[in-house]
Design an enzyme around this catalytic site. Structure first.
Site, PDB file in Angstrom:
ATOM      1  N   ARG A   1      -5.467  18.324 -11.224  1.00 33.75           N
ATOM      2  CA  ARG A   1      -4.021  17.870  -9.452  1.00 33.75           C
ATOM      3  C   ARG A   1      -5.373  17.158  -8.989  1.00 33.75           C
ATOM      4  O   ARG A   1      -4.465  16.239  -8.792  1.00 33.75           O
ATOM      5  CB  ARG A   1      -3.213  18.825  -9.643  1.00 33.75           C
ATOM      6  CG  ARG A   1      -2.007  18.360  -9.962  1.00 33.75           C
ATOM      7  CD  ARG A   1      -1.634  16.323  -9.635  1.00 33.75           C
ATOM      8  NE  ARG A   1      -1.895  16.683 -10.337  1.00 33.75           N
ATOM      9  CZ  ARG A   1      -1.608  15.162 -11.423  1.00 33.75           C
ATOM     10  NH1 ARG A   1      -1.564  14.000  -9.930  1.00 33.75           N
ATOM     11  NH2 ARG A   1      -1.316  15.056 -13.082  1.00 33.75           N
TER      12      ARG A   1
ATOM     13  N   LYS B   1      -2.612   2.798  10.066  1.00 33.28           N
ATOM     14  CA  LYS B   1      -1.152   3.224   8.898  1.00 33.28           C
ATOM     15  C   LYS B   1      -1.958   4.308   7.706  1.00 33.28           C
ATOM     16  O   LYS B   1      -1.754   3.879   6.427  1.00 33.28           O
ATOM     17  CB  LYS B   1      -0.340   2.119   8.947  1.00 33.28           C
ATOM     18  CG  LYS B   1       0.259   1.530  10.251  1.00 33.28           C
ATOM     19  CD  LYS B   1       0.919   0.514   9.697  1.00 33.28           C
ATOM     20  CE  LYS B   1       1.563  -0.509  11.195  1.00 33.28           C
ATOM     21  NZ  LYS B   1       2.190  -1.906  10.685  1.00 33.28           N
TER      22      LYS B   1
ATOM     23  N   LYS C   1      -1.463  -3.109  22.815  1.00 36.22           N
ATOM     24  CA  LYS C   1      -0.626  -3.608  22.631  1.00 36.22           C
ATOM     25  C   LYS C   1       0.783  -4.098  22.983  1.00 36.22           C
ATOM     26  O   LYS C   1       0.532  -3.396  24.717  1.00 36.22           O
ATOM     27  CB  LYS C   1       0.118  -2.643  21.396  1.00 36.22           C
ATOM     28  CG  LYS C   1      -1.321  -2.112  20.461  1.00 36.22           C
ATOM     29  CD  LYS C   1      -0.803  -2.230  18.877  1.00 36.22           C
ATOM     30  CE  LYS C   1      -0.469  -2.853  17.992  1.00 36.22           C
ATOM     31  NZ  LYS C   1      -0.176  -1.792  16.283  1.00 36.22           N
TER      32      LYS C   1
ATOM     33  N   GLU D   1      -2.636  -7.509  21.923  1.00 33.20           N
ATOM     34  CA  GLU D   1      -2.132  -8.274  21.204  1.00 33.20           C
ATOM     35  C   GLU D   1      -1.726  -9.052  22.398  1.00 33.20           C
ATOM     36  O   GLU D   1      -0.981  -8.875  22.865  1.00 33.20           O
ATOM     37  CB  GLU D   1      -1.058  -6.926  20.848  1.00 33.20           C
ATOM     38  CG  GLU D   1      -0.075  -7.324  19.958  1.00 33.20           C
ATOM     39  CD  GLU D   1       0.788  -6.313  19.259  1.00 33.20           C
ATOM     40  OE1 GLU D   1       0.481  -5.430  18.437  1.00 33.20           O
ATOM     41  OE2 GLU D   1       1.639  -6.365  20.311  1.00 33.20           O
TER      42      GLU D   1
ATOM     43  N   ASP E   1       0.216 -11.302  16.753  1.00 29.87           N
ATOM     44  CA  ASP E   1       0.973 -10.908  17.025  1.00 29.87           C
ATOM     45  C   ASP E   1       2.488 -10.919  16.389  1.00 29.87           C
ATOM     46  O   ASP E   1       3.010 -11.615  16.582  1.00 29.87           O
ATOM     47  CB  ASP E   1       1.644  -9.788  16.903  1.00 29.87           C
ATOM     48  CG  ASP E   1       1.967  -8.982  16.233  1.00 29.87           C
ATOM     49  OD1 ASP E   1       1.818  -7.967  15.193  1.00 29.87           O
ATOM     50  OD2 ASP E   1       3.452  -7.908  16.713  1.00 29.87           O
TER      51      ASP E   1
END
Length: 310
Positions: free
Chosen positions: A122, A157, A189, A224, A245
């Site tokens: 598994r 992410k 950012k 960004e 962005d």
């Protein structure tokens, strides 16, 4: 088609093509760390069912078979995963890393102690199903941008604890990696800039120059921006990459022209299989796609015992 077979140390089959760059291989220490955590979770005191039902001396041969088409990634997991409980297990990889496969293809074969194979099943499947799904999705994005010069890259992410495996899978699909962690590069950012400038756009260049002055010359700086008028103040600070962005296609083209080769241009936000070709055609250098790792659905792979010896 094989995306990274030769680079991963596995020769491509006759008639297949390989890309011309060598991806970073999956570190052995990362494989061991993930497997140790996974087996501690899945079988903390052993596999009760296999221990009670399967004689210790029983042997078996099992095949990893694809139930749907995909792109293979996870050979190091298969080898180390089945040898984790049985170091003498014989593992045969029948697909190269980055190789496309059809439904029904046998991707690997393992022979060894039946108890160990059933205990390992598994965890190995969970990881290889996910890695092969990421490789397959990445390969779709790469194919859609072929000939444009734009690189498809991943993001942070990722699934906590699985970043090295997931990013390796992106490389198997022909993609590239963004910074691995927060420690690898400066990436300012919108929230960073809001704090850094206090909401005053006039302070942007000065603030970024101050950051650059405190860094070593080898550290990459990316910023960004979310509108065209931010580009010149950012360029004036001498940054290496500008991320556009959630720009429209028209604004992406305008941004690429405005930057004019003075920095690497990255597009981010709203990138899907339906939009990526048009984004690549604007002339950007890099397209970051969070969906490669945060939205992928595991491929359906199965492990079937083909020979059992009680």
């Amino acid at each position: 088609m094989t995306h990274t077979a030769e680079a991963a140390g596995v020769p491509a089959a006759h008639g297949q093509t390989t890309i011309q760059w060598a991806p970073i291989p999956l570190p052995t220490v990362a494989v061991r760390r993930v497997l140790e955590a996974a087996y501690a979770e899945d079988a903390p005191s052993g596999d009760l069912t296999s221990l009670l039902l399967i004689p210790a001396e029983a042997a078996a041969t099992a095949e990893l078979r694809a139930r749907v088409p995909g792109v293979f990634s996870g050979g190091p997991i298969i080898e180390a995963g089945f040898r984790f409980h049985d170091p003498d297990a014989a593992v045969e990889l029948l697909a190269a890393e980055g190789e496309e496969f059809a439904a029904g293809a046998v991707l690997a074969r393992v022979t060894g102690r039946a108890q160990s194979i059933l205990t390992a099943e598994r965890v190995v499947l969970n990881l290889v199903q996910r890695m092969s799904a990421i490789a397959a999705l990445t390969a779709q994005y790469v194919a859609l941008t072929a000939g444009t010069g734009a690189r498809i890259v991943d993001t942070r992410k990722t699934t906590p604890g699985l970043r090295e495996l997931e990013r390796y899978a992106v490389r198997c699909g022909g993609g590239r990696n963004h910074r691995f962690s927060l420690s690898d590069a400066v990436m300012a950012k919108d929230n960073h800039l809001a704090v850094l400038t206090g909401g005053d756009p006039a302070r942007l260049t000065e603030a970024l120059r101050g950051v650059r002055a405190r860094l070593g010359h080898t550290t990459h700086v990316e910023v960004e921006v979310d509108r065209l008028e931010q580009i010149e103040p950012v360029l004036a600070a001498g940054v290496d990459t500008i991320m556009l962005d959630n720009f429209t296609l028209d604004d992406l083209r305008a941004g690429v022209e405005l930057i004019g080769g003075r920095a690497i241009v990255e597009a981010s936000g709203g990138v899907t299989l339906e939009t990526v070709a048009a984004i690549a055609a604007t002339g950007v250098d890099v397209i970051s796609v969070g969906a490669l790792t945060h939205s992928v659905v595991n491929l359906d792979l199965g492990l079937d015992v083909v020979i059992g010896t009680p």
